[in-house]
Scaffold this active site. Structure first.
Site, PDB file in Angstrom:
ATOM      1  CG  PHE C  39     -14.092 -40.713 -12.069  1.00  0.00           C
ATOM      2  CD1 PHE C  39     -13.593 -42.001 -11.905  1.00  0.00           C
ATOM      3  CD2 PHE C  39     -15.239 -40.356 -11.360  1.00  0.00           C
ATOM      4  CE1 PHE C  39     -14.217 -42.921 -11.068  1.00  0.00           C
ATOM      5  CE2 PHE C  39     -15.876 -41.265 -10.517  1.00  0.00           C
ATOM      6  CZ  PHE C  39     -15.361 -42.553 -10.362  1.00  0.00           C
ATOM      7  CB  VAL C  77     -16.731 -37.505 -15.675  1.00  0.00           C
ATOM      8  CG1 VAL C  77     -15.805 -37.789 -16.837  1.00  0.00           C
ATOM      9  CG2 VAL C  77     -17.286 -38.801 -15.091  1.00  0.00           C
ATOM     10  CB  CYS C  78     -12.141 -33.918 -15.576  1.00  0.00           C
ATOM     11  SG  CYS C  78     -11.372 -32.577 -16.499  1.00  0.00           S
ATOM     12  CB  ILE C  79     -15.927 -31.027 -18.913  1.00  0.00           C
ATOM     13  CG1 ILE C  79     -16.554 -30.885 -20.301  1.00  0.00           C
ATOM     14  CG2 ILE C  79     -15.144 -29.767 -18.554  1.00  0.00           C
ATOM     15  CD1 ILE C  79     -17.720 -29.925 -20.356  1.00  0.00           C
ATOM     16  CB  ALA C  82     -15.021 -36.273 -20.251  1.00  0.00           C
TER      17      ALA C  82
END
Lengths: 102, 135, 130
Positions: C39, C77-79, C82
């Site tokens: 994501f 989820v891409c840090i 995010a």
């Protein structure tokens, strides 16, 4: 070696479908999903363009997205094939790569 | 299949109006560490990402255009720009930043990273990839 | 076949994440492996457990969480994306001095390298966005 291209925008709104068709190679497939399904409509201003540019590729539309928008297959340009999500997966596996025209 | 795959990052959107251009560049920078065969493609409004003289103080956003000039340090040295996309927008190559890299195989000679190609050539580039990431 | 998926648009505003969900379900039903869904951009917003859609609407986050539970799909989820958008797990919340975290079960926060790795390891990468 061939590519499955996906287009999710209406050609009446953006250039994505035209740009996609401009970069297709013989043997590629273009799957119109989401608002992209309007690119498959016969009778509209874009229809002759899609018909002409789409000659060298196989054109598909995602049927659940058509149904959601009240578009019947009788409204589609000749030669366009409807596929469901299972058909979408098959197209992905059949072609060597997938390119999304976002 | 060999261990190295051909990755193409396709940029079709203008900068600043949306975050896609900036976050695309972030993927390119991280991806460089994986030593894959990487190239970038700029077509449609994506060509606007490379223009000179971007100045973002007035909109309060980070100007990320200088980052393109650092790509050579990450061994990302092929930026394909579509000629027809430039022409349709009234641009020429002179409107784009100069982006150079040092070629380690050629005594570190400075060479341009931007390669302006035709639409047909762009289609050829796309057709030879293993992985295409679109932004 | 191993099919990786990239979701780059957020829930409810765009259909992209619904298309991705339907696609992944069909791929799994056809016997393919979906090792990971990554994501990115606003796609990270799918992972907040604090969304409360009306009862007669689909719950996008719960659907994905269930998919992860039932089929072992790795939801990453891409840090960087995010953090911009206020999606935090417990560790990140503590590290950043925030008073809460919000990531839902089945999702994990990690780096963009996970997307590149997916591109390398999967036979196909399919992108859903806008």
């Amino acid at each position: 070696m061939s590519t499955l291209h996906t287009v999710n925008k209406s050609p009446y709104m953006t250039q994505s479908l035209v740009s996609c068709l401009n970069h297709c190679k013989e043997g590629d497939a273009v799957l119109m999903i989401e608002d992209g399904i309007y690119g498959g409509l016969a009778g509209g201003q874009m229809a002759p363009i899609v018909e002409e540019m789409g000659k060298k590729v196989s054109l598909y539309v995602l049927t659940p997205d058509m149904a959601a928008r009240g578009v019947d297959s009788s409204r589609l340009l000749e030669g366009i094939e409807g596929v469901d999500y299972t058909g979408f997966v098959e197209l992905v596996t059949k072609h060597d790569r997938t390119q999304a025209w976002l | 299949m060999s261990d190295v795959k051909k990755f193409l990052y396709v940029n079709r959107k203008a900068p600043y109006g949306t975050i896609y251009a900036l976050e695309s560049l972030e993927v390119v920078l991280i991806g460089a560490a994986f030593e894959q065969d990487v190239a970038l493609a700029f077509l449609d409004d994506g060509v606007f990402q490379l223009t000179k003289s971007q100045e973002t103080d007035g909109i309060g956003c980070k100007n990320f255009s200088p980052t393109f000039r650092a790509l050579g340090d990450y061994d990302v040295t092929r930026l394909y720009v579509e000629r027809e996309s430039l022409e349709e927008r009234g641009l020429t190559e002179d409107d784009l930043q100069e982006i150079m890299y040092e070629d380690e195989d050629d005594d570190w000679a400075e060479k341009p990273s931007i390669c302006v190609i035709s639409r047909a050539e762009m289609a050829d580039v796309m057709a030879e990839q293993d992985v295409i990431l679109s932004f | 076949m191993k099919i990786g998926v990239l979701v780059s648009e957020g829930p409810y505003t765009h259909e992209a994440v619904d298309s991705a969900y339907n696609f992944v379900k069909a791929a799994l039903a056809a016997g393919h492996e979906v090792p990971r869904v990554f994501f990115y951009h606003d796609g990270v917003n799918v992972s907040t457990r604090l969304s409360v859609p009306p009862q007669d609407e689909r719950n996008i986050q719960e659907n994905w969480t269930n998919l992860a539970k039932e089929h072992g799909v790795d939801l990453v989820v891409c840090i960087a994306a995010a953090q911009r958008r206020g999606i935090l797990d417990k560790n990140e919340a503590e590290r950043q001095g925030k008073d809460a975290d919000n990531i839902a079960e089945g999702f994990r926060i990690s780096g963009l390298g996970q997307l590149i790795e997916l591109g390398i390891q999967a036979d196909r990468l399919v992108t859903f966005g806008d």
